[in-house]
Design a protein around this motif. Structure first.
Motif, PDB file in Angstrom:
ATOM      1  N   SER A 169       8.421  -3.609  -5.586  1.00 32.82           N
ATOM      2  CA  SER A 169       7.708  -3.585  -6.876  1.00 32.82           C
ATOM      3  C   SER A 169       8.585  -4.002  -8.039  1.00 32.82           C
ATOM      4  CB  SER A 169       7.136  -2.188  -7.145  1.00 32.82           C
ATOM      5  OG  SER A 169       8.198  -1.268  -7.334  1.00 32.82           O
ATOM      6  N   SER A 170       9.864  -4.303  -7.770  1.00 32.34           N
ATOM      7  CA  SER A 170      10.723  -4.815  -8.851  1.00 32.34           C
ATOM      8  C   SER A 170      10.233  -6.213  -9.235  1.00 32.34           C
ATOM      9  CB  SER A 170      12.180  -4.862  -8.390  1.00 32.34           C
ATOM     10  OG  SER A 170      12.333  -5.849  -7.383  1.00 32.34           O
ATOM     11  N   GLY A 190      14.495   2.328 -16.816  1.00 34.72           N
ATOM     12  CA  GLY A 190      13.716   2.104 -15.593  1.00 34.72           C
ATOM     13  C   GLY A 190      12.270   1.760 -15.882  1.00 34.72           C
ATOM     14  N   SER A 248       8.556   0.256 -13.875  1.00 32.30           N
ATOM     15  CA  SER A 248       7.946   0.191 -12.551  1.00 32.30           C
ATOM     16  C   SER A 248       6.913  -0.915 -12.503  1.00 32.30           C
ATOM     17  CB  SER A 248       7.281   1.540 -12.219  1.00 32.30           C
ATOM     18  OG  SER A 248       6.677   1.465 -10.945  1.00 32.30           O
ATOM     19  N   CYS A 249       7.212  -1.956 -11.731  1.00 35.71           N
ATOM     20  CA  CYS A 249       6.234  -3.011 -11.455  1.00 35.71           C
ATOM     21  C   CYS A 249       5.711  -3.672 -12.728  1.00 35.71           C
ATOM     22  CB  CYS A 249       5.074  -2.426 -10.637  1.00 35.71           C
ATOM     23  SG  CYS A 249       4.193  -3.644  -9.645  1.00 35.71           S
ATOM     24  N   GLN A 293       2.356   1.743  -6.240  1.00 34.90           N
ATOM     25  CA  GLN A 293       2.319   0.274  -6.336  1.00 34.90           C
ATOM     26  C   GLN A 293       1.842  -0.395  -5.040  1.00 34.90           C
ATOM     27  OE1 GLN A 293       2.541  -0.369  -9.225  1.00 34.90           O
ATOM     28  NE2 GLN A 293       4.083   0.900 -10.241  1.00 34.90           N
ATOM     29  N   ALA A 347       8.436   0.467  -1.667  1.00 32.41           N
ATOM     30  CA  ALA A 347       8.226   0.741  -3.095  1.00 32.41           C
ATOM     31  C   ALA A 347       7.531   2.086  -3.231  1.00 32.41           C
ATOM     32  CB  ALA A 347       7.350  -0.354  -3.716  1.00 32.41           C
ATOM     33  N   SER A 348       7.371   2.562  -4.461  1.00 35.62           N
ATOM     34  CA  SER A 348       6.611   3.795  -4.696  1.00 35.62           C
ATOM     35  C   SER A 348       5.158   3.608  -4.266  1.00 35.62           C
ATOM     36  CB  SER A 348       6.600   4.132  -6.184  1.00 35.62           C
ATOM     37  OG  SER A 348       7.845   4.597  -6.584  1.00 35.62           O
ATOM     38  N   ASP A 377       6.642   3.952   1.381  1.00 33.40           N
ATOM     39  CA  ASP A 377       7.116   4.654   0.179  1.00 33.40           C
ATOM     40  C   ASP A 377       8.525   5.186   0.426  1.00 33.40           C
ATOM     41  OD1 ASP A 377       7.594   6.214  -2.029  1.00 33.40           O
ATOM     42  OD2 ASP A 377       5.721   7.372  -1.879  1.00 33.40           O
TER      43      ASP A 377
END
Ligand code: NAP
Length: 352
Positions: free
Chosen positions: A174-175, A339, A341-342, A200, A196-197, A214
């Motif tokens: 998801s970066s 930080g 996220s996505c 996402q 990824a988390s 995850d």
């Protein structure tokens, strides 16, 4: 009498240090004047996106080549002038691309000169803010997958569906870079396992991930091994966008032997610990203007990259507009550092 220099606002680094935010200010810099240098294109910036490297180069004291260097890499905008020898672009073209860090004149300013080979025409499916999210991530993904990482004795083919469903692990899916790696690897025919988390996962499957895992789960490694087994081929390739620790972890997950070695791309740092039969390859987009090999690859691959972006089509990172003036960049870099996220943080100058 000397002609007065026109100035413009820019985000500049006045020095370097751990407290990077105190070295990043808004200042007046000279706007480009006269004709662009040979091979360069003058771009009026419509949107610029923030990357970790923008604060890293200040925090870790690398690649700030001049005092008061203008920061910023990713950009979308309009061509306003051409240097000699530029024949693939014209004044008025909408373009997107990135400024090579070694040129030390970044994209957080209204007008700047960029080498023509680092710019592509902006395709119809991308707005300026969307297009600005892509260049660093796109070229890092292309270099990492198709230039730097050897496949079965040769480079992975930069061709649609050539990989025959071989599993390919993307740690940090998801970066910003991970999202593009997923899209390109899936298009090249890999069975992409993205880490990824959970929040996402559905989006990463839309991008082309076959399986999502995850990294907060206790059994991440078992899930990845099971996903590779289900793909029906040994897991020999990985691309990590997160850290030394996750690069090492990815290397240990590969099913590698002396006859069938494994390869992990890292875009952070190479771990000190070696893993038997696995090569860790560091892909670095910096110094592209100064490095003849990287430049030659770009010159060669540009048309294909442009075709893939338009035809797949490559989706931008989800955009978070943080402001319409350069004043919003210092706080944005603190936010990037804390930080995200996505998403990509973007300055929308066209709306100013
Ligand atoms: N070498 C090069 O040329 C090059 C080029 C570009 C970037 N980089 C570097 O590559 C890194 C990534 O850049 P970026 O712009 O893509 O970053 P980014 O978008 O800011 O990365 C944020 C993402 O990292 C994910 N993440 C954090 N910890 C994770 C973990 N333990 N496992 C899996 N995912 C995790 C988060 O995922 P969730 O939200 O899903 O938790 C989040 O989506 C940075 O260090 C950057 O400096 C290097």
């Amino acid at each position: 009498m000397a002609e007065a220099t026109t100035t413009q606002k820019a985000v500049v680094a006045t020095g370097t240090g751990e407290d990077f935010g105190s070295h990043i200010v808004i200042a007046d810099v000279a706007a480009p004047a006269g004709s662009p240098a040979d091979g360069f294109v003058r771009v009026k910036v419509a949107a610029a996106a923030l990357n970790p490297v923008d604060w890293k180069m200040v925090k870790y004291n690398f690649l700030v080549a001049v005092e008061n260097q203008v920061l910023g890499c990713d950009v979308a905008g309009t061509v306003v002038a051409l240097g000699a020898g530029v024949d693939e672009l014209a004044v008025g073209d909408e373009v997107f691309g990135f400024q090579s860090i070694d040129i030390a004149n970044g994209t957080f300013q209204d007008v700047l000169d960029i080498p023509a080979y680092l710019l592509l025409k902006r395709p119809a499916h991308l707005s300026a803010t969307e297009a600005a999210t892509l260049p660093v991530a796109l070229y890092t993904a292309v270099f990492g997958i198709f230039r730097d990482q050897p496949g079965a004795g040769a480079s992975h083919a930069f061709e649609r569906d050539a990989a025959g469903g071989a599993p390919f692990l993307v740690w940090g899916g998801s970066s910003s870079v991970g999202q593009v790696v997923i899209q390109l690897a899936a298009a090249a025919g890999f069975h992409v396992i993205a880490v990824a988390s959970a929040k996402q996962h559905s989006y990463l499957r839309e991008l082309g991930a076959a399986v999502t895992v995850d990294y907060h789960d206790d059994d991440v490694d078992a899930q990845i091994r099971a996903a590779a087994e289900a793909a029906g081929a040994p897991l020999r390739y990985a691309f990590d966008t997160v850290s030394v620790a996750t690069t090492l972890r990815s290397a240990k997950l590969l099913d590698a032997s002396a006859d069938a070695p494994g390869f992990v791309t890292t875009i952070t740092d190479v771990p000190e610990e070696a893993v038997a039969n696995v090569s860790v390859i560091h892909t670095l987009m910096a110094n592209i203007h100064a490095d003849g090999d990287k430049k030659a690859f770009m010159l060669d691959a540009r048309k294909k990259i442009a075709a893939w972006v338009a035809e797949l089509p490559v989706k931008s990172n989800p955009v978070t507009v943080i402001g319409t003036t350069w004043d919003a960049v210092p706080a944005g870099l603190e936010r990037q550092h804390a930080g995200v996220s996505c998403t990509k943080l973007v300055i929308d100058r066209a709306e100013a």
